[in-house]
Design a protein around this motif. Sequence first.
Motif, PDB file in Angstrom:
ATOM      1  N   TYR A  59       0.828  -1.195   0.000  1.00 24.70           N
ATOM      2  CA  TYR A  59       0.000   0.000   0.000  1.00 24.70           C
ATOM      3  C   TYR A  59       0.869   1.253   0.000  1.00 24.70           C
ATOM      4  O   TYR A  59       1.939   1.282   0.612  1.00 24.70           O
ATOM      5  CB  TYR A  59      -0.903   0.041   1.240  1.00 24.70           C
ATOM      6  N   ALA A  60       0.364   2.279  -0.658  1.00 18.75           N
ATOM      7  CA  ALA A  60       0.973   3.592  -0.511  1.00 18.75           C
ATOM      8  C   ALA A  60       0.721   4.077   0.908  1.00 18.75           C
ATOM      9  O   ALA A  60      -0.315   3.765   1.504  1.00 18.75           O
ATOM     10  CB  ALA A  60       0.362   4.556  -1.518  1.00 18.75           C
ATOM     11  N   ASP A  61       1.648   4.834   1.437  1.00 22.80           N
ATOM     12  CA  ASP A  61       1.495   5.331   2.807  1.00 22.80           C
ATOM     13  C   ASP A  61       0.206   6.127   2.979  1.00 22.80           C
ATOM     14  O   ASP A  61      -0.416   6.096   4.046  1.00 22.80           O
ATOM     15  CB  ASP A  61       2.689   6.204   3.183  1.00 22.80           C
ATOM     16  N   SER A  62      -0.199   6.823   1.934  1.00 25.32           N
ATOM     17  CA  SER A  62      -1.366   7.698   2.026  1.00 25.32           C
ATOM     18  C   SER A  62      -2.672   6.935   2.184  1.00 25.32           C
ATOM     19  O   SER A  62      -3.686   7.522   2.588  1.00 25.32           O
ATOM     20  CB  SER A  62      -1.446   8.592   0.783  1.00 25.32           C
ATOM     21  N   VAL A  63      -2.685   5.657   1.855  1.00 26.64           N
ATOM     22  CA  VAL A  63      -3.939   4.883   1.932  1.00 26.64           C
ATOM     23  C   VAL A  63      -3.854   3.730   2.920  1.00 26.64           C
ATOM     24  O   VAL A  63      -4.871   3.053   3.165  1.00 26.64           O
ATOM     25  CB  VAL A  63      -4.351   4.336   0.552  1.00 26.64           C
ATOM     26  N   LYS A  64      -2.668   3.518   3.468  1.00 27.21           N
ATOM     27  CA  LYS A  64      -2.489   2.400   4.404  1.00 27.21           C
ATOM     28  C   LYS A  64      -3.499   2.531   5.544  1.00 27.21           C
ATOM     29  O   LYS A  64      -3.776   3.624   6.009  1.00 27.21           O
ATOM     30  CB  LYS A  64      -1.058   2.432   4.937  1.00 27.21           C
ATOM     31  N   VAL A  65      -4.055   1.446   5.969  1.00 26.35           N
ATOM     32  CA  VAL A  65      -5.076   1.354   7.027  1.00 26.35           C
ATOM     33  C   VAL A  65      -6.466   1.634   6.483  1.00 26.35           C
ATOM     34  O   VAL A  65      -7.431   0.964   6.856  1.00 26.35           O
ATOM     35  CB  VAL A  65      -4.786   2.290   8.226  1.00 26.35           C
ATOM     36  N   ARG A  66      -6.606   2.581   5.565  1.00 28.31           N
ATOM     37  CA  ARG A  66      -7.941   2.936   5.059  1.00 28.31           C
ATOM     38  C   ARG A  66      -8.379   2.059   3.894  1.00 28.31           C
ATOM     39  O   ARG A  66      -9.582   1.798   3.737  1.00 28.31           O
ATOM     40  CB  ARG A  66      -7.957   4.401   4.625  1.00 28.31           C
ATOM     41  N   PHE A  67      -7.439   1.622   3.059  1.00 26.23           N
ATOM     42  CA  PHE A  67      -7.764   0.834   1.870  1.00 26.23           C
ATOM     43  C   PHE A  67      -7.329  -0.613   2.072  1.00 26.23           C
ATOM     44  O   PHE A  67      -6.318  -0.886   2.724  1.00 26.23           O
ATOM     45  CB  PHE A  67      -7.052   1.387   0.639  1.00 26.23           C
ATOM     46  N   THR A  68      -8.086  -1.526   1.462  1.00 30.17           N
ATOM     47  CA  THR A  68      -7.735  -2.942   1.503  1.00 30.17           C
ATOM     48  C   THR A  68      -7.894  -3.545   0.117  1.00 30.17           C
ATOM     49  O   THR A  68      -8.961  -3.432  -0.490  1.00 30.17           O
ATOM     50  CB  THR A  68      -8.626  -3.710   2.486  1.00 30.17           C
ATOM     51  N   ILE A  69      -6.834  -4.168  -0.364  1.00 31.53           N
ATOM     52  CA  ILE A  69      -6.885  -4.848  -1.652  1.00 31.53           C
ATOM     53  C   ILE A  69      -7.149  -6.329  -1.414  1.00 31.53           C
ATOM     54  O   ILE A  69      -6.672  -6.916  -0.429  1.00 31.53           O
ATOM     55  CB  ILE A  69      -5.576  -4.637  -2.450  1.00 31.53           C
ATOM     56  N   SER A  70      -7.918  -6.931  -2.314  1.00 24.80           N
ATOM     57  CA  SER A  70      -8.189  -8.359  -2.216  1.00 24.80           C
ATOM     58  C   SER A  70      -8.466  -8.894  -3.610  1.00 24.80           C
ATOM     59  O   SER A  70      -8.620  -8.119  -4.559  1.00 24.80           O
ATOM     60  CB  SER A  70      -9.370  -8.637  -1.285  1.00 24.80           C
ATOM     61  N   ARG A  71      -8.506 -10.196  -3.728  1.00 24.73           N
ATOM     62  CA  ARG A  71      -8.777 -10.793  -5.030  1.00 24.73           C
ATOM     63  C   ARG A  71      -9.555 -12.080  -4.852  1.00 24.73           C
ATOM     64  O   ARG A  71      -9.435 -12.774  -3.827  1.00 24.73           O
ATOM     65  CB  ARG A  71      -7.473 -11.049  -5.787  1.00 24.73           C
ATOM     66  N   ASP A  72     -10.329 -12.386  -5.876  1.00 22.34           N
ATOM     67  CA  ASP A  72     -11.055 -13.651  -5.938  1.00 22.34           C
ATOM     68  C   ASP A  72     -10.683 -14.270  -7.270  1.00 22.34           C
ATOM     69  O   ASP A  72     -11.250 -13.919  -8.311  1.00 22.34           O
ATOM     70  CB  ASP A  72     -12.565 -13.405  -5.833  1.00 22.34           C
ATOM     71  N   ASN A  73      -9.716 -15.163  -7.232  1.00 27.69           N
ATOM     72  CA  ASN A  73      -9.226 -15.746  -8.489  1.00 27.69           C
ATOM     73  C   ASN A  73     -10.307 -16.584  -9.185  1.00 27.69           C
ATOM     74  O   ASN A  73     -10.306 -16.690 -10.414  1.00 27.69           O
ATOM     75  CB  ASN A  73      -7.983 -16.580  -8.224  1.00 27.69           C
ATOM     76  N   ALA A  74     -11.212 -17.142  -8.422  1.00 24.98           N
ATOM     77  CA  ALA A  74     -12.294 -17.918  -9.033  1.00 24.98           C
ATOM     78  C   ALA A  74     -13.212 -17.016  -9.858  1.00 24.98           C
ATOM     79  O   ALA A  74     -13.785 -17.456 -10.861  1.00 24.98           O
ATOM     80  CB  ALA A  74     -13.092 -18.634  -7.961  1.00 24.98           C
ATOM     81  N   LYS A  75     -13.313 -15.762  -9.438  1.00 24.07           N
ATOM     82  CA  LYS A  75     -14.151 -14.803 -10.170  1.00 24.07           C
ATOM     83  C   LYS A  75     -13.323 -13.922 -11.102  1.00 24.07           C
ATOM     84  O   LYS A  75     -13.877 -13.039 -11.759  1.00 24.07           O
ATOM     85  CB  LYS A  75     -14.920 -13.918  -9.176  1.00 24.07           C
ATOM     86  N   ASN A  76     -12.025 -14.156 -11.106  1.00 27.94           N
ATOM     87  CA  ASN A  76     -11.136 -13.358 -11.975  1.00 27.94           C
ATOM     88  C   ASN A  76     -11.284 -11.867 -11.702  1.00 27.94           C
ATOM     89  O   ASN A  76     -11.288 -11.042 -12.633  1.00 27.94           O
ATOM     90  CB  ASN A  76     -11.417 -13.634 -13.460  1.00 27.94           C
ATOM     91  N   THR A  77     -11.376 -11.525 -10.440  1.00 25.59           N
ATOM     92  CA  THR A  77     -11.675 -10.152 -10.041  1.00 25.59           C
ATOM     93  C   THR A  77     -10.791  -9.724  -8.883  1.00 25.59           C
ATOM     94  O   THR A  77     -10.484 -10.528  -7.996  1.00 25.59           O
ATOM     95  CB  THR A  77     -13.157 -10.018  -9.651  1.00 25.59           C
ATOM     96  N   VAL A  78     -10.420  -8.463  -8.918  1.00 25.72           N
ATOM     97  CA  VAL A  78      -9.654  -7.843  -7.841  1.00 25.72           C
ATOM     98  C   VAL A  78     -10.472  -6.679  -7.298  1.00 25.72           C
ATOM     99  O   VAL A  78     -11.206  -6.023  -8.048  1.00 25.72           O
ATOM    100  CB  VAL A  78      -8.293  -7.338  -8.357  1.00 25.72           C
ATOM    101  N   TYR A  79     -10.347  -6.461  -6.004  1.00 26.70           N
ATOM    102  CA  TYR A  79     -11.141  -5.427  -5.350  1.00 26.70           C
ATOM    103  C   TYR A  79     -10.238  -4.439  -4.621  1.00 26.70           C
ATOM    104  O   TYR A  79      -9.116  -4.756  -4.213  1.00 26.70           O
ATOM    105  CB  TYR A  79     -12.095  -6.058  -4.337  1.00 26.70           C
ATOM    106  N   LEU A  80     -10.779  -3.238  -4.447  1.00 20.17           N
ATOM    107  CA  LEU A  80     -10.127  -2.249  -3.598  1.00 20.17           C
ATOM    108  C   LEU A  80     -11.209  -1.648  -2.701  1.00 20.17           C
ATOM    109  O   LEU A  80     -12.051  -0.891  -3.173  1.00 20.17           O
ATOM    110  CB  LEU A  80      -9.442  -1.163  -4.416  1.00 20.17           C
ATOM    111  N   GLN A  81     -11.189  -2.049  -1.442  1.00 18.14           N
ATOM    112  CA  GLN A  81     -12.116  -1.490  -0.474  1.00 18.14           C
ATOM    113  C   GLN A  81     -11.519  -0.207   0.069  1.00 18.14           C
ATOM    114  O   GLN A  81     -10.423  -0.218   0.626  1.00 18.14           O
ATOM    115  CB  GLN A  81     -12.356  -2.484   0.668  1.00 18.14           C
ATOM    116  N   MET A  82     -12.236   0.877  -0.074  1.00 16.05           N
ATOM    117  CA  MET A  82     -11.745   2.191   0.343  1.00 16.05           C
ATOM    118  C   MET A  82     -12.641   2.740   1.435  1.00 16.05           C
ATOM    119  O   MET A  82     -13.831   2.980   1.187  1.00 16.05           O
ATOM    120  CB  MET A  82     -11.710   3.141  -0.858  1.00 16.05           C
ATOM    121  N   ASN A  83     -12.103   2.890   2.612  1.00 21.43           N
ATOM    122  CA  ASN A  83     -12.849   3.412   3.755  1.00 21.43           C
ATOM    123  C   ASN A  83     -12.332   4.789   4.151  1.00 21.43           C
ATOM    124  O   ASN A  83     -11.210   5.159   3.825  1.00 21.43           O
ATOM    125  CB  ASN A  83     -12.735   2.460   4.937  1.00 21.43           C
ATOM    126  N   ASP A  84     -13.164   5.523   4.859  1.00 20.80           N
ATOM    127  CA  ASP A  84     -12.782   6.844   5.362  1.00 20.80           C
ATOM    128  C   ASP A  84     -12.181   7.691   4.242  1.00 20.80           C
ATOM    129  O   ASP A  84     -11.090   8.244   4.372  1.00 20.80           O
ATOM    130  CB  ASP A  84     -11.788   6.702   6.522  1.00 20.80           C
TER     131      ASP A  84
END
Length: 124
Positions: A59-84
């Motif tokens: 993570y970039a320092d500016s988004v650490k703690v607030r953003f979470t990256i994840s992936r679902d390889n079965a769905k061939n999809t990547v996510y970026l959860q952005m909070n606050d």
Amino acid sequence: VQLVESGGGLVQAGDSLRLSCAASGRSISRYVMGWFRQAPGKEREFVSAINWSSVSTWYADSVKVRFTISRDNAKNTVYLQMNDLKPEDTAVYYCAARPGIVVTTLTESFYDHWGQGTQVTVSS
């Protein structure tokens, strides 16, 4: 591989958004995936990355703690959860992909495939 981002929009400061990056053309299960963003008048910058197995994330320092990256390889999809979300998070967010399991750098040049981007606007 083709990448299509979705989930952007106009939100208020403190709100949350979840971006999705749907891949097609081939499986991304052995790809490094990343998120970048570009604000008006600024260069594109690294936001987050995830390795093929989800064991390693960056993570970039500016988004650490607030953003979470994840992936679902079965769905061939990547996510970026952005909070606050903050007004300074306003940008076009891009998904990027590179085949392989080894991450050698977090810069733009590492990635081979890019999506068209999705706009995120955060009002104060």
